[in-house]
Design a protein around this motif. Structure first.
Motif, PDB file in Angstrom:
ATOM      1  N   UNK A   1       0.820  -1.211   0.000  1.00 24.12           N
ATOM      2  CA  UNK A   1       0.000   0.000   0.000  1.00 24.12           C
ATOM      3  C   UNK A   1       0.855   1.263   0.000  1.00 24.12           C
ATOM      4  N   UNK A   2       2.012   1.219   0.623  1.00 21.56           N
ATOM      5  CA  UNK A   2       2.898   2.392   0.544  1.00 21.56           C
ATOM      6  C   UNK A   2       3.326   2.641  -0.900  1.00 21.56           C
ATOM      7  N   UNK A   3       3.580   1.569  -1.640  1.00 22.39           N
ATOM      8  CA  UNK A   3       3.927   1.732  -3.050  1.00 22.39           C
ATOM      9  C   UNK A   3       2.751   2.286  -3.848  1.00 22.39           C
ATOM     10  N   UNK A   4       1.551   1.827  -3.518  1.00 21.51           N
ATOM     11  CA  UNK A   4       0.366   2.335  -4.216  1.00 21.51           C
ATOM     12  C   UNK A   4       0.150   3.820  -3.941  1.00 21.51           C
ATOM     13  N   UNK A   5       0.638   4.278  -2.794  1.00 17.37           N
ATOM     14  CA  UNK A   5       0.422   5.663  -2.389  1.00 17.37           C
ATOM     15  C   UNK A   5       1.622   6.558  -2.613  1.00 17.37           C
TER      16      UNK A   5
ATOM     17  N   UNK B   1      -7.221   8.869  -0.464  1.00 16.41           N
ATOM     18  CA  UNK B   1      -6.188   9.106  -1.478  1.00 16.41           C
ATOM     19  C   UNK B   1      -6.154   7.965  -2.490  1.00 16.41           C
ATOM     20  N   UNK B   2      -6.278   6.739  -1.996  1.00 14.02           N
ATOM     21  CA  UNK B   2      -6.330   5.595  -2.906  1.00 14.02           C
ATOM     22  C   UNK B   2      -7.491   5.724  -3.872  1.00 14.02           C
ATOM     23  N   UNK B   3      -8.647   6.092  -3.342  1.00 15.85           N
ATOM     24  CA  UNK B   3      -9.822   6.252  -4.196  1.00 15.85           C
ATOM     25  C   UNK B   3      -9.593   7.330  -5.248  1.00 15.85           C
TER      26      UNK B   3
END
Length: 255
Positions: free
Chosen positions: A138-142, A246-248
């Protein structure tokens, strides 16, 4: 362009000869009915066997980051390098085979029911034991790069399947659709030839496929221990409500 038109334009699966379980997470309706963006998030089995033609197709997808959940021996045995693609090893060591061997050494013949129990135990273990690896995903996704990303393990069904479920649930995709995506493995994945030749086909059919009971074992543990996915994301993975928003914003299409 409407979500249904966008979905019609894209395909979930891609015709890779060397990776049968490679697919796009796009198109599923998330928060507010907004669809997951296409060609941003991919899940797969391992990528070491991609052919030259596969690699050419892979290059057209714009994938700039690869997250590898395979254990150290798995990744060493089937390593890969793609020019321009950052490689992120987040090793989750496989446990099912080790536990199966322990049962066999005790003189017990492994049954299909035993195999189901082992798979459920493995998925429950993901929730706590592998939380640091999923937090890193998730850190990479963000992170600031926001470039297309693929995540995978060996077969792209268990470690990858739970990761995909967490991502889709974080984006507000309904559990029935998350399960639908998870079960696609059974229609797509091609088991390597000659694997487990000393094991019954009944047991292999459990170990090399997915069942609702596997993913549900993990999700029930999440609900039981954390009170739901949102709390698990925040408390175990460090993805709080602001990060979930933020993901959304990054991975769902605009209203």
């Amino acid at each position: 362009m409407r979500i249904d038109e966008e979905s019609a334009k894209n395909t979930r699966t891609l015709p890779f000869a060397g990776a049968s379980n490679f697919r796009d997470l796009g198109g599923y309706p998330g928060h507010g009915g907004r669809g997951v963006k296409w060609r941003c998030l991919f899940r797969s089995d391992h990528l070491a066997d991609l052919t030259a033609q596969d690699r050419a197709l892979f290059a057209t997808l714009g994938v700039a980051r690869a997250v590898d959940f395979r254990g150290q021996a798995e990744s060493a045995a089937s390593a890969y390098v793609f020019p321009g693609v950052a490689y992120h090893p987040l090793a989750i060591e496989p446990t099912v085979v080790q536990r199966a061997l322990e049962l066999q050494r005790s003189g017990r013949q492994l049954s299909a029911q035993d195999a189901v129990g082992l798979m459920q135990e493995t998925y429950r273990g993901f929730v706590h034991d592998s939380a640091p690896r999923f937090a890193a995903l998730f850190r990479l996704l963000l992170d600031e790069r926001q470039t297309p990303l693929v995540f995978h393990c060996t077969a792209g069904k268990d470690r990858t399947g739970f990761a995909a479920a967490l991502i889709l649930l974080a984006l507000g995709v309904a559990r029935d659709l998350v399960m639908q995506d998870y079960l696609l493995t059974n229609a797509l994945y091609r088991r390597p030839k000659g694997v487990g030749s000393h094991t019954s086909e009944e047991v292999l059919a459990v170990l090399w496929r997915v069942q609702e009971e596997f993913l549900n074992a993990a999700l029930h543990r999440v609900d039981q221990d954390f009170g739901g996915v949102a709390a698990y994301l925040a408390d175990a993975l460090g993805v709080d409500s602001a990060a979930q928003r933020e993901l959304a914003g990054r991975y769902l299409r605009a209203p």
